[in-house]
Motif scaffolding. Structure first.
Motif, PDB file in Angstrom:
ATOM      1  N   GLU A   1      49.929 -70.380  -9.894  1.00 14.63           N
ATOM      2  CA  GLU A   1      49.927 -68.919  -9.879  1.00 14.63           C
ATOM      3  C   GLU A   1      50.973 -68.309 -10.812  1.00 14.63           C
ATOM      4  OE1 GLU A   1      48.432 -67.531  -5.456  1.00 14.63           O
ATOM      5  OE2 GLU A   1      50.557 -67.515  -5.918  1.00 14.63           O
ATOM      6  N   GLY A   2      51.973 -69.076 -11.189  1.00 19.32           N
ATOM      7  CA  GLY A   2      53.059 -68.504 -11.971  1.00 19.32           C
ATOM      8  C   GLY A   2      53.582 -69.433 -13.039  1.00 19.32           C
ATOM      9  N   LEU A   3      54.507 -68.902 -13.842  1.00 20.26           N
ATOM     10  CA  LEU A   3      55.111 -69.637 -14.944  1.00 20.26           C
ATOM     11  C   LEU A   3      56.626 -69.522 -14.818  1.00 20.26           C
ATOM     12  CD1 LEU A   3      54.739 -71.084 -17.701  1.00 20.26           C
ATOM     13  CD2 LEU A   3      54.746 -68.802 -18.745  1.00 20.26           C
ATOM     14  N   LEU A   4      57.320 -70.662 -14.750  1.00 21.43           N
ATOM     15  CA  LEU A   4      58.771 -70.690 -14.633  1.00 21.43           C
ATOM     16  C   LEU A   4      59.379 -70.448 -16.012  1.00 21.43           C
ATOM     17  CD1 LEU A   4      61.208 -71.167 -12.753  1.00 21.43           C
ATOM     18  CD2 LEU A   4      61.021 -73.613 -13.321  1.00 21.43           C
ATOM     19  N   VAL A   5      60.224 -69.407 -16.132  1.00 19.62           N
ATOM     20  CA  VAL A   5      60.828 -69.049 -17.417  1.00 19.62           C
ATOM     21  C   VAL A   5      62.328 -68.846 -17.274  1.00 19.62           C
ATOM     22  CG1 VAL A   5      58.712 -67.972 -18.300  1.00 19.62           C
ATOM     23  CG2 VAL A   5      60.427 -66.560 -17.136  1.00 19.62           C
ATOM     24  N   ASN A   6      63.037 -69.022 -18.394  1.00 19.23           N
ATOM     25  CA  ASN A   6      64.471 -68.756 -18.481  1.00 19.23           C
ATOM     26  C   ASN A   6      64.685 -67.608 -19.454  1.00 19.23           C
ATOM     27  OD1 ASN A   6      65.187 -70.950 -16.817  1.00 19.23           O
ATOM     28  ND2 ASN A   6      65.034 -72.337 -18.566  1.00 19.23           N
ATOM     29  N   THR A   7      65.540 -66.667 -19.093  1.00 25.15           N
ATOM     30  CA  THR A   7      65.876 -65.555 -19.979  1.00 25.15           C
ATOM     31  C   THR A   7      67.332 -65.696 -20.399  1.00 25.15           C
ATOM     32  OG1 THR A   7      64.249 -64.107 -18.950  1.00 25.15           O
ATOM     33  CG2 THR A   7      66.005 -63.049 -20.200  1.00 25.15           C
ATOM     34  N   TRP A   8      67.547 -65.704 -21.727  1.00 26.16           N
ATOM     35  CA  TRP A   8      68.864 -65.868 -22.323  1.00 26.16           C
ATOM     36  C   TRP A   8      69.254 -64.578 -23.027  1.00 26.16           C
ATOM     37  CZ3 TRP A   8      71.254 -70.469 -21.427  1.00 26.16           C
ATOM     38  CH2 TRP A   8      70.447 -71.523 -20.972  1.00 26.16           C
ATOM     39  N   THR A   9      70.540 -64.262 -23.033  1.00 31.09           N
ATOM     40  CA  THR A   9      71.009 -63.038 -23.676  1.00 31.09           C
ATOM     41  C   THR A   9      72.301 -63.310 -24.429  1.00 31.09           C
ATOM     42  OG1 THR A   9      71.514 -60.693 -23.317  1.00 31.09           O
ATOM     43  CG2 THR A   9      72.308 -62.240 -21.660  1.00 31.09           C
ATOM     44  N   GLY A  10      72.599 -62.437 -25.388  1.00 28.64           N
ATOM     45  CA  GLY A  10      73.855 -62.559 -26.124  1.00 28.64           C
ATOM     46  C   GLY A  10      73.838 -61.785 -27.415  1.00 28.64           C
ATOM     47  N   ASP A  11      74.889 -61.985 -28.216  1.00 31.57           N
ATOM     48  CA  ASP A  11      75.000 -61.414 -29.547  1.00 31.57           C
ATOM     49  C   ASP A  11      74.625 -62.491 -30.551  1.00 31.57           C
ATOM     50  OD1 ASP A  11      76.045 -59.108 -28.399  1.00 31.57           O
ATOM     51  OD2 ASP A  11      78.110 -59.797 -28.626  1.00 31.57           O
ATOM     52  N   VAL A  12      74.053 -62.090 -31.677  1.00 28.97           N
ATOM     53  CA  VAL A  12      73.733 -63.038 -32.743  1.00 28.97           C
ATOM     54  C   VAL A  12      75.042 -63.362 -33.452  1.00 28.97           C
ATOM     55  CG1 VAL A  12      72.387 -63.430 -34.836  1.00 28.97           C
ATOM     56  CG2 VAL A  12      71.419 -62.057 -32.975  1.00 28.97           C
ATOM     57  N   PRO A  13      75.545 -64.611 -33.317  1.00 27.04           N
ATOM     58  CA  PRO A  13      76.880 -64.955 -33.816  1.00 27.04           C
ATOM     59  C   PRO A  13      77.064 -64.669 -35.309  1.00 27.04           C
ATOM     60  CG  PRO A  13      75.958 -66.790 -32.558  1.00 27.04           C
ATOM     61  CD  PRO A  13      74.879 -65.756 -32.712  1.00 27.04           C
ATOM     62  N   GLU A  14      76.054 -64.905 -36.109  1.00 27.27           N
ATOM     63  CA  GLU A  14      76.166 -64.752 -37.559  1.00 27.27           C
ATOM     64  C   GLU A  14      76.330 -63.301 -37.996  1.00 27.27           C
ATOM     65  OE1 GLU A  14      74.108 -68.402 -36.391  1.00 27.27           O
ATOM     66  OE2 GLU A  14      73.588 -66.321 -36.031  1.00 27.27           O
ATOM     67  N   THR A  15      76.104 -62.354 -37.084  1.00 25.37           N
ATOM     68  CA  THR A  15      76.213 -60.935 -37.440  1.00 25.37           C
ATOM     69  C   THR A  15      77.487 -60.302 -36.878  1.00 25.37           C
ATOM     70  OG1 THR A  15      74.985 -60.162 -35.494  1.00 25.37           O
ATOM     71  CG2 THR A  15      73.699 -60.726 -37.463  1.00 25.37           C
ATOM     72  N   GLY A  16      78.376 -61.100 -36.342  1.00 24.24           N
ATOM     73  CA  GLY A  16      79.619 -60.578 -35.792  1.00 24.24           C
ATOM     74  C   GLY A  16      79.405 -59.684 -34.583  1.00 24.24           C
ATOM     75  N   GLY A  17      78.341 -59.939 -33.833  1.00 29.19           N
ATOM     76  CA  GLY A  17      78.059 -59.157 -32.639  1.00 29.19           C
ATOM     77  C   GLY A  17      77.298 -57.868 -32.894  1.00 29.19           C
ATOM     78  N   GLU A  18      76.939 -57.606 -34.160  1.00 32.23           N
ATOM     79  CA  GLU A  18      76.206 -56.385 -34.505  1.00 32.23           C
ATOM     80  C   GLU A  18      74.779 -56.406 -33.954  1.00 32.23           C
ATOM     81  OE1 GLU A  18      74.246 -54.733 -38.538  1.00 32.23           O
ATOM     82  OE2 GLU A  18      76.384 -55.155 -38.668  1.00 32.23           O
ATOM     83  N   CYS A  19      74.174 -57.596 -33.878  1.00 30.49           N
ATOM     84  CA  CYS A  19      72.798 -57.733 -33.390  1.00 30.49           C
ATOM     85  C   CYS A  19      72.820 -58.386 -32.006  1.00 30.49           C
ATOM     86  CB  CYS A  19      71.973 -58.574 -34.346  1.00 30.49           C
ATOM     87  SG  CYS A  19      71.914 -57.898 -36.010  1.00 30.49           S
ATOM     88  N   LYS A  20      71.934 -57.934 -31.141  1.00 34.34           N
ATOM     89  CA  LYS A  20      71.859 -58.433 -29.769  1.00 34.34           C
ATOM     90  C   LYS A  20      70.424 -58.895 -29.483  1.00 34.34           C
ATOM     91  CE  LYS A  20      75.401 -55.152 -28.397  1.00 34.34           C
ATOM     92  NZ  LYS A  20      76.454 -56.048 -28.767  1.00 34.34           N
ATOM     93  N   TYR A  21      70.277 -59.796 -28.510  1.00 34.34           N
ATOM     94  CA  TYR A  21      68.950 -60.295 -28.178  1.00 34.34           C
ATOM     95  C   TYR A  21      68.839 -60.596 -26.692  1.00 34.34           C
ATOM     96  CZ  TYR A  21      71.185 -64.753 -27.713  1.00 34.34           C
ATOM     97  OH  TYR A  21      72.002 -65.755 -27.282  1.00 34.34           O
ATOM     98  N   LEU A  22      67.620 -60.659 -26.222  1.00 33.99           N
ATOM     99  CA  LEU A  22      67.262 -61.107 -24.882  1.00 33.99           C
ATOM    100  C   LEU A  22      65.986 -61.922 -25.080  1.00 33.99           C
ATOM    101  CD1 LEU A  22      68.076 -60.273 -21.757  1.00 33.99           C
ATOM    102  CD2 LEU A  22      65.839 -59.218 -21.884  1.00 33.99           C
ATOM    103  N   ALA A  23      66.068 -63.241 -24.938  1.00 33.55           N
ATOM    104  CA  ALA A  23      64.947 -64.129 -25.234  1.00 33.55           C
ATOM    105  C   ALA A  23      64.478 -64.837 -23.972  1.00 33.55           C
ATOM    106  CB  ALA A  23      65.342 -65.161 -26.282  1.00 33.55           C
ATOM    107  N   THR A  24      63.166 -64.873 -23.760  1.00 36.54           N
ATOM    108  CA  THR A  24      62.568 -65.561 -22.617  1.00 36.54           C
ATOM    109  C   THR A  24      61.698 -66.694 -23.125  1.00 36.54           C
ATOM    110  OG1 THR A  24      62.604 -63.532 -21.311  1.00 36.54           O
ATOM    111  CG2 THR A  24      61.136 -65.278 -20.555  1.00 36.54           C
ATOM    112  N   VAL A  25      61.946 -67.905 -22.604  1.00 36.93           N
ATOM    113  CA  VAL A  25      61.166 -69.092 -22.975  1.00 36.93           C
ATOM    114  C   VAL A  25      60.759 -69.822 -21.699  1.00 36.93           C
ATOM    115  CG1 VAL A  25      62.317 -69.385 -25.204  1.00 36.93           C
ATOM    116  CG2 VAL A  25      63.240 -70.532 -23.201  1.00 36.93           C
ATOM    117  N   THR A  26      59.703 -70.629 -21.775  1.00 39.18           N
ATOM    118  CA  THR A  26      59.279 -71.390 -20.605  1.00 39.18           C
ATOM    119  C   THR A  26      60.319 -72.462 -20.293  1.00 39.18           C
ATOM    120  OG1 THR A  26      58.005 -72.975 -21.922  1.00 39.18           O
ATOM    121  CG2 THR A  26      56.824 -71.033 -21.094  1.00 39.18           C
TER     122      THR A  26
END
Length: 194
Positions: free
Chosen positions: A110-135
């Motif tokens: 019935e469902g899909l187990l996923v992990n959500t990760w968050t943070g700043d993109v290190p190469e941009t000095g924290g200027e860019c941010k992300y929230l990524a969800t993968v199985t």
């Protein structure tokens, strides 16, 4: 702004299965793009053509993450611009936001187990941010939220993933790109796209 898109997209995020193709939706304030992606060896190929204010455009981008470069290819003039490239992956300093079941968890399947990760993109000095969800199993991308001042918020959703790629030749730069000089500006997937 009226934007019409026809896009093919080839993508591999570190940790995903080596041969993966499917569809994705990429949305921000200016764009709403539905396209196809293929994954192999950390390469991305993006073709986009359309019309903005009665002017036609065509974009061909080839991202080679192992080599750390992106080619912006102009087939009409047979020229290439080559830029250094930030990696596309969940960085080692990412914080696990949550592990959840998408859909239901009352019965098997019935469902899909996923992990959500968050943070700043290190190469941009924290200027860019992300929230990524993968199985949890297979590390198949599900969705990504990305922010930079240049692109604003971008929402990418991946779906209909299957194993296999139709044409591996699409992941090799055309011969006229062999002599392209590397530019100074370092790009990532989203800044090159926009």
């Amino acid at each position: 702004m009226n934007v019409l898109h026809e896009v093919n997209h080839v993508v591999c995020v570190t940790g995903t299965p080596p041969l993966l193709s499917g569809r994705m939706s990429l949305v921000n304030l200016l764009y709403n793009v539905y396209n196809r992606y293929d994954a192999f060896g950390q390469h991305i190929r993006l073709w986009e053509s359309g019309q903005v204010q009665s002017k036609s455009f065509h974009v061909d981008l080839l991202f080679l993450f192992r080599e750390g470069v992106v080619y912006i290819i102009d087939h009409r003039n047979r020229t290439c611009q080559k830029n250094p490239l930030h990696p596309l992956h969940i960085p080692h300093n990412a914080s696990l936001q949550s592990q959840v079941v998408l859909g239901g968890s009352s019965a098997p399947g019935e469902g899909l187990l996923v992990n959500t990760w968050t943070g700043d993109v290190p190469e941009t000095g924290g200027e860019c941010k992300y929230l990524a969800t993968v199985t949890e199993f297979g590390c198949v991308p599900v969705s990504m939220l990305y922010y930079s001042a240049r692109t604003d918020w971008i929402v990418t959703t991946y779906f209909n993933a299957v194993k296999g790629i139709e044409d591996l030749e699409q992941l090799i730069p055309p011969p006229f790109c062999a002599d392209a000089e590397t530019e100074d500006e370092k790009l990532d997937f989203f800044s090159a796209f926009f």
